[in-house]
Motif scaffolding. Structure first.
Motif, PDB file in Angstrom:
ATOM      1  N   THR A  86       0.798  -1.224   0.000  1.00  9.37           N
ATOM      2  CA  THR A  86       0.000   0.000   0.000  1.00  9.37           C
ATOM      3  C   THR A  86       0.833   1.278   0.000  1.00  9.37           C
ATOM      4  N   CYS A  87       2.139   1.166   0.214  1.00  8.60           N
ATOM      5  CA  CYS A  87       2.957   2.365   0.362  1.00  8.60           C
ATOM      6  C   CYS A  87       4.022   2.548  -0.709  1.00  8.60           C
ATOM      7  N   TYR A  88       4.330   1.541  -1.493  1.00  7.53           N
ATOM      8  CA  TYR A  88       5.177   1.763  -2.661  1.00  7.53           C
ATOM      9  C   TYR A  88       4.349   2.468  -3.724  1.00  7.53           C
ATOM     10  N   ALA A  89       4.940   3.474  -4.364  1.00  5.11           N
ATOM     11  CA  ALA A  89       4.198   4.322  -5.295  1.00  5.11           C
ATOM     12  C   ALA A  89       3.519   3.522  -6.406  1.00  5.11           C
ATOM     13  N   GLY A  90       4.224   2.540  -6.935  1.00  4.81           N
ATOM     14  CA  GLY A  90       3.668   1.766  -8.045  1.00  4.81           C
ATOM     15  C   GLY A  90       2.416   1.009  -7.672  1.00  4.81           C
ATOM     16  N   PHE A  91       2.408   0.389  -6.488  1.00  2.00           N
ATOM     17  CA  PHE A  91       1.244  -0.372  -6.034  1.00  2.00           C
ATOM     18  C   PHE A  91       0.137   0.566  -5.529  1.00  2.00           C
ATOM     19  N   LYS A 160       8.550   5.617 -13.255  1.00  3.12           N
ATOM     20  CA  LYS A 160       9.970   5.868 -13.019  1.00  3.12           C
ATOM     21  C   LYS A 160      10.334   5.752 -11.537  1.00  3.12           C
ATOM     22  N   HIS A 161       9.333   5.786 -10.661  1.00  4.20           N
ATOM     23  CA  HIS A 161       9.594   5.715  -9.218  1.00  4.20           C
ATOM     24  C   HIS A 161       8.648   4.694  -8.580  1.00  4.20           C
ATOM     25  N   PRO A 162       8.603   3.464  -9.052  1.00  4.04           N
ATOM     26  CA  PRO A 162       7.617   2.501  -8.539  1.00  4.04           C
ATOM     27  C   PRO A 162       7.859   2.094  -7.087  1.00  4.04           C
ATOM     28  N   TYR A 163       9.104   2.224  -6.603  1.00  2.00           N
ATOM     29  CA  TYR A 163       9.407   1.787  -5.237  1.00  2.00           C
ATOM     30  C   TYR A 163       9.655   2.952  -4.284  1.00  2.00           C
ATOM     31  N   GLN A 164       9.203   4.125  -4.666  1.00  2.61           N
ATOM     32  CA  GLN A 164       9.282   5.246  -3.731  1.00  2.61           C
ATOM     33  C   GLN A 164       8.245   5.051  -2.624  1.00  2.61           C
ATOM     34  N   TRP A 165       8.663   5.246  -1.388  1.00  2.00           N
ATOM     35  CA  TRP A 165       7.750   5.099  -0.235  1.00  2.00           C
ATOM     36  C   TRP A 165       6.943   6.391  -0.096  1.00  2.00           C
ATOM     37  N   VAL A 166       5.609   6.319  -0.223  1.00  2.00           N
ATOM     38  CA  VAL A 166       4.786   7.523  -0.275  1.00  2.00           C
ATOM     39  C   VAL A 166       3.716   7.558   0.808  1.00  2.00           C
ATOM     40  N   GLY A 168       2.319   8.312   4.683  1.00  5.99           N
ATOM     41  CA  GLY A 168       2.588   9.413   5.593  1.00  5.99           C
ATOM     42  C   GLY A 168       2.496  10.734   4.866  1.00  5.99           C
ATOM     43  N   ASN A 169       3.429  11.643   5.125  1.00  8.58           N
ATOM     44  CA  ASN A 169       3.391  12.960   4.493  1.00  8.58           C
ATOM     45  C   ASN A 169       4.512  13.131   3.469  1.00  8.58           C
ATOM     46  N   VAL A 170       4.929  12.024   2.858  1.00  7.54           N
ATOM     47  CA  VAL A 170       5.985  12.067   1.840  1.00  7.54           C
ATOM     48  C   VAL A 170       5.356  12.352   0.484  1.00  7.54           C
ATOM     49  N   ASN A 171       5.859  13.369  -0.216  1.00  6.33           N
ATOM     50  CA  ASN A 171       5.321  13.722  -1.522  1.00  6.33           C
ATOM     51  C   ASN A 171       5.895  12.821  -2.614  1.00  6.33           C
ATOM     52  N   TYR A 172       5.149  12.702  -3.716  1.00  7.19           N
ATOM     53  CA  TYR A 172       5.613  11.927  -4.863  1.00  7.19           C
ATOM     54  C   TYR A 172       6.748  12.660  -5.570  1.00  7.19           C
ATOM     55  N   ASN A 173       7.710  11.879  -6.076  1.00  3.62           N
ATOM     56  CA  ASN A 173       8.717  12.458  -6.967  1.00  3.62           C
ATOM     57  C   ASN A 173       8.195  12.577  -8.388  1.00  3.62           C
ATOM     58  N   ALA A 174       7.167  11.770  -8.722  1.00  3.28           N
ATOM     59  CA  ALA A 174       6.664  11.735 -10.096  1.00  3.28           C
ATOM     60  C   ALA A 174       5.976  13.051 -10.449  1.00  3.28           C
ATOM     61  N   LYS A 175       6.468  13.726 -11.479  1.00  2.00           N
ATOM     62  CA  LYS A 175       5.900  15.004 -11.895  1.00  2.00           C
ATOM     63  C   LYS A 175       4.502  14.826 -12.472  1.00  2.00           C
ATOM     64  N   VAL A 176       4.255  13.683 -13.120  1.00  4.28           N
ATOM     65  CA  VAL A 176       2.933  13.448 -13.710  1.00  4.28           C
ATOM     66  C   VAL A 176       1.868  13.370 -12.631  1.00  4.28           C
ATOM     67  N   VAL A 177       2.201  12.737 -11.505  1.00  9.01           N
ATOM     68  CA  VAL A 177       1.241  12.631 -10.401  1.00  9.01           C
ATOM     69  C   VAL A 177       0.921  14.005  -9.840  1.00  9.01           C
ATOM     70  N   THR A 178       1.959  14.824  -9.635  1.00  8.04           N
ATOM     71  CA  THR A 178       1.747  16.177  -9.129  1.00  8.04           C
ATOM     72  C   THR A 178       0.940  17.009 -10.125  1.00  8.04           C
ATOM     73  N   ALA A 179       1.285  16.902 -11.407  1.00  9.63           N
ATOM     74  CA  ALA A 179       0.557  17.651 -12.433  1.00  9.63           C
ATOM     75  C   ALA A 179      -0.909  17.212 -12.495  1.00  9.63           C
ATOM     76  N   HIS A 180      -1.140  15.903 -12.368  1.00 11.17           N
ATOM     77  CA  HIS A 180      -2.513  15.391 -12.389  1.00 11.17           C
ATOM     78  C   HIS A 180      -3.301  15.933 -11.197  1.00 11.17           C
ATOM     79  N   SER A 181      -2.694  15.969 -10.024  1.00  8.88           N
ATOM     80  CA  SER A 181      -3.371  16.482  -8.832  1.00  8.88           C
ATOM     81  C   SER A 181      -3.731  17.950  -8.998  1.00  8.88           C
ATOM     82  N   LEU A 182      -2.786  18.746  -9.510  1.00  8.91           N
ATOM     83  CA  LEU A 182      -3.057  20.170  -9.700  1.00  8.91           C
ATOM     84  C   LEU A 182      -4.091  20.396 -10.789  1.00  8.91           C
ATOM     85  N   LEU A 183      -4.064  19.556 -11.826  1.00  6.53           N
ATOM     86  CA  LEU A 183      -5.058  19.671 -12.898  1.00  6.53           C
ATOM     87  C   LEU A 183      -6.458  19.430 -12.359  1.00  6.53           C
TER      88      LEU A 183
END
Length: 329
Positions: A86-91, A160-166, A168-183
């Motif tokens: 539940t906490c790796y970005a890809g999953f 590109k960051h499937p195993y980033q731990w996200v 808690g309050n850790v933000n995504y490194n993926a720019k597409v995810v951030t862009a999608h949220s702002l969109l």
């Protein structure tokens, strides 16, 4: 938050809050599925006029059913459990994909319903030609495809960051995810304003048509009466659509703030979790509110829901039988 500390699955909250959390979302799922199944059954029942507006609302109900069956459970699992799954970005994005997808489909439906109401009121004589039933199938196909594409974008963004731990309050490194949220954060209020502006224009046009029909009554009473009844029917459907959009705006606007702070801020984890779950619950609640609006506005829906209640609730069955006997006396 370090993923190496969580090799097993743990609860993000205490057992008592977790029990309340599950109970509340279980009721929500039942509420959503039961209500929207009733909408679908009403649409396919005998003697129910299948207009383009009713077909679009039925398709919206199908999207809401999937929201209850898939989006809510997967979101609940992703929110309250801490684990590599539940906490790796890809999953994690896969678990949230149903919520993104069916919410996007619902928004696309609201746009289509608004355009349909605008055409029906603005061009009443051309409406049957401009919006035949067979065209609705192609429109709905396009709506679902667009919704699926918009909903799946964040899943591709974390490749590109499937195993980033996200968690808690850790933000995504993926720019597409951030862009999608702002969109989405900007699209929600903008969509609400545009749709409500359309309905303001629709009511202005309807008022003009009503005055025109009133002026014809002295010349052609029968024709004027027919036009008046048709306009009344269209406006009743339009008011229903306005209520759906208004409830959507109330339930969705807090999500805009959530998406913005998730993209830029690192709030305390407990505050973040509370705000996330509250706003998401409100969004999912929107999927259960539409059947209530339809029931209040249309007797056909009320009759079907009464029948469904007698099937699932023995007490309701006995009560309806008593009411019928008293009515016969």
């Amino acid at each position: 938050m370090d993923s190496r500390n969580y090799t097993t699955t743990e609860l993000r909250i205490g057992l008592l809050p977790f029990s309340f959390y599950l109970f509340a979302h279980g009721l929500l799922i039942t509420f959503i599925v039961f209500g929207n199944v009733g909408v679908v059954l009403t649409t396919f029942s005998k003697n129910f006029v299948r207009t383009p507006n009713n077909i679009f609302l039925c398709s919206l109900a199908v999207a809401d059913i999937f929201t209850g069956l898939l989006a809510v459970p997967s979101t609940v699992f992703a929110r309250v459990f801490i684990s590599p799954l539940t906490c790796y970005a890809g999953f994690r994005q896969i678990l949230f994909a149903p919520a993104f997808t069916f919410c996007s489909v619902s928004i696309c439906h609201l746009v289509v319903v608004t355009v349909d109401r605008f055409i029906a009121v603005s061009y009443p004589l051309k409406y049957p030609v401009m919006m035949p039933i067979r065209k609705c199938k192609y429109i709905l196909f396009l709506v679902w495809i667009i919704g699926l594409i918009l909903g799946s974008l964040p899943s591709f963004g974390v490749l590109k960051h499937p195993y980033q731990w996200v968690c808690g309050n850790v933000n995504y490194n993926a720019k597409v995810v951030t862009a999608h949220s702002l969109l989405i954060a900007g699209l929600i209020p903008m969509t609400s304003v545009i749709l409500l502006s359309f309905y303001a224009r629709i009511f202005a046009i309807a008022k003009k048509h009503a005055k025109s029909a009133s002026g014809m009554r002295g010349v052609a009473m029968d024709q004027s009466k027919v036009q008046h009844l048709e306009l009344k029917s269209r406006m009743r459907a339009t008011v229903t659509a306005v209520l759906v959009v208004a409830v959507f705006s109330v339930c969705w606007l807090p999500v805009s703030a959530k998406l913005v702070y998730e993209a830029f801020l690192n709030l305390p984890e407990r505050v973040q979790f509370t705000f996330q779950t509250a706003t998401e619950f409100l969004v999912f609640l929107n999927s259960g509110m539409n059947p209530i609006i339809y029931t209040l506005r249309n007797k056909k829906y009320r009759d079907v829901f009464k029948h469904l209640l007698t099937l699932v609730c023995p007490f309701c069955r006995r009560r309806n039988t008593t009411i019928d006997k008293d009515a016969q006396r």
